[in-house]
Design a protein around this motif. Structure first.
Motif, PDB file in Angstrom:
ATOM      1  N   GLU A   1       0.831  -1.202   0.000  1.00 44.87           N
ATOM      2  CA  GLU A   1       0.000   0.000   0.000  1.00 44.87           C
ATOM      3  C   GLU A   1       0.872   1.261   0.000  1.00 44.87           C
ATOM      4  N   GLU A   2       1.940   1.251   0.782  1.00 45.16           N
ATOM      5  CA  GLU A   2       2.852   2.387   0.828  1.00 45.16           C
ATOM      6  C   GLU A   2       3.524   2.597  -0.530  1.00 45.16           C
ATOM      7  N   ILE A   3       3.944   1.520  -1.147  1.00 43.79           N
ATOM      8  CA  ILE A   3       4.587   1.609  -2.467  1.00 43.79           C
ATOM      9  C   ILE A   3       3.597   2.143  -3.491  1.00 43.79           C
ATOM     10  N   ALA A   4       2.376   1.650  -3.452  1.00 37.24           N
ATOM     11  CA  ALA A   4       1.344   2.120  -4.386  1.00 37.24           C
ATOM     12  C   ALA A   4       1.076   3.606  -4.169  1.00 37.24           C
ATOM     13  N   SER A   5       1.038   4.023  -2.920  1.00 36.79           N
ATOM     14  CA  SER A   5       0.817   5.430  -2.598  1.00 36.79           C
ATOM     15  C   SER A   5       1.976   6.285  -3.098  1.00 36.79           C
ATOM     16  N   GLN A   6       3.190   5.822  -2.869  1.00 39.47           N
ATOM     17  CA  GLN A   6       4.371   6.557  -3.338  1.00 39.47           C
ATOM     18  C   GLN A   6       4.396   6.626  -4.859  1.00 39.47           C
ATOM     19  N   GLN A   7       4.011   5.545  -5.505  1.00 41.83           N
ATOM     20  CA  GLN A   7       3.995   5.530  -6.969  1.00 41.83           C
ATOM     21  C   GLN A   7       2.960   6.516  -7.496  1.00 41.83           C
ATOM     22  N   ALA A   8       1.785   6.527  -6.881  1.00 38.41           N
ATOM     23  CA  ALA A   8       0.740   7.461  -7.303  1.00 38.41           C
ATOM     24  C   ALA A   8       1.204   8.901  -7.103  1.00 38.41           C
ATOM     25  N   GLU A   9       1.858   9.154  -5.978  1.00 32.17           N
ATOM     26  CA  GLU A   9       2.380  10.496  -5.701  1.00 32.17           C
ATOM     27  C   GLU A   9       3.441  10.884  -6.732  1.00 32.17           C
ATOM     28  N   PHE A  10       4.325   9.944  -7.043  1.00 29.13           N
ATOM     29  CA  PHE A  10       5.368  10.200  -8.038  1.00 29.13           C
ATOM     30  C   PHE A  10       4.756  10.489  -9.403  1.00 29.13           C
ATOM     31  N   GLU A  11       3.767   9.693  -9.783  1.00 24.79           N
ATOM     32  CA  GLU A  11       3.114   9.887 -11.076  1.00 24.79           C
ATOM     33  C   GLU A  11       2.412  11.239 -11.132  1.00 24.79           C
ATOM     34  N   GLN A  12       1.795  11.654 -10.014  1.00 19.15           N
ATOM     35  CA  GLN A  12       1.129  12.956  -9.969  1.00 19.15           C
ATOM     36  C   GLN A  12       2.150  14.082 -10.099  1.00 19.15           C
ATOM     37  N   LYS A  13       3.268  13.942  -9.398  1.00 21.57           N
ATOM     38  CA  LYS A  13       4.320  14.957  -9.496  1.00 21.57           C
ATOM     39  C   LYS A  13       4.866  15.025 -10.921  1.00 21.57           C
ATOM     40  N   ALA A  14       5.038  13.877 -11.546  1.00 23.73           N
ATOM     41  CA  ALA A  14       5.537  13.848 -12.923  1.00 23.73           C
ATOM     42  C   ALA A  14       4.538  14.513 -13.868  1.00 23.73           C
TER      43      ALA A  14
END
Length: 103
Positions: free
Chosen positions: A39-52
């Motif tokens: 869940e943490e990895i998925a959250s970090q990935q979503a955050e990274f994708e949003q920042k990108a």
């Protein structure tokens, strides 16, 4: 002796049950930790994708602004060049008229 053996087996079975329960608890805890990490990895990935995506939008906006500025600069330079050419042509014409008068 049979009573002793019966109690011994009962005691061993209890230990086995406790060990199995500890193993099950450990597995459940590990499974929960893995789920939490996913869940943490998925959250970090979503955050990274949003920042990108945000950065991509920002860069697109900057590119558009630079293109607009470049177009305006080109128009300004063209206008200045045209005005300069007109002045040079006018000056040359006046100079030519001056030579005609002298001649």
């Amino acid at each position: 002796w049979i009573l002793f053996e019966s109690e011994f087996l009962s005691f061993n079975m209890q230990q086995v049950r406790e060990l199995v329960q500890l193993a099950i608890d450990g597995l459940l805890k590990a499974e929960q930790e893995i789920k939490q990490q996913k869940e943490e990895i998925a959250s970090q990935q979503a955050e990274f994708e949003q920042k990108a995506a945000d950065r991509e939008k920002e860069l697109a906006t900057q590119r558009e602004q630079l293109e607009t500025e470049q177009e305006q600069t080109e128009k300004d330079l063209a206008a200045h060049l045209t005005a300069f050419e007109e002045k040079v042509t006018k000056h040359e014409a006046e100079e030519f008229k001056g030579r005609d008068r002298i001649a």
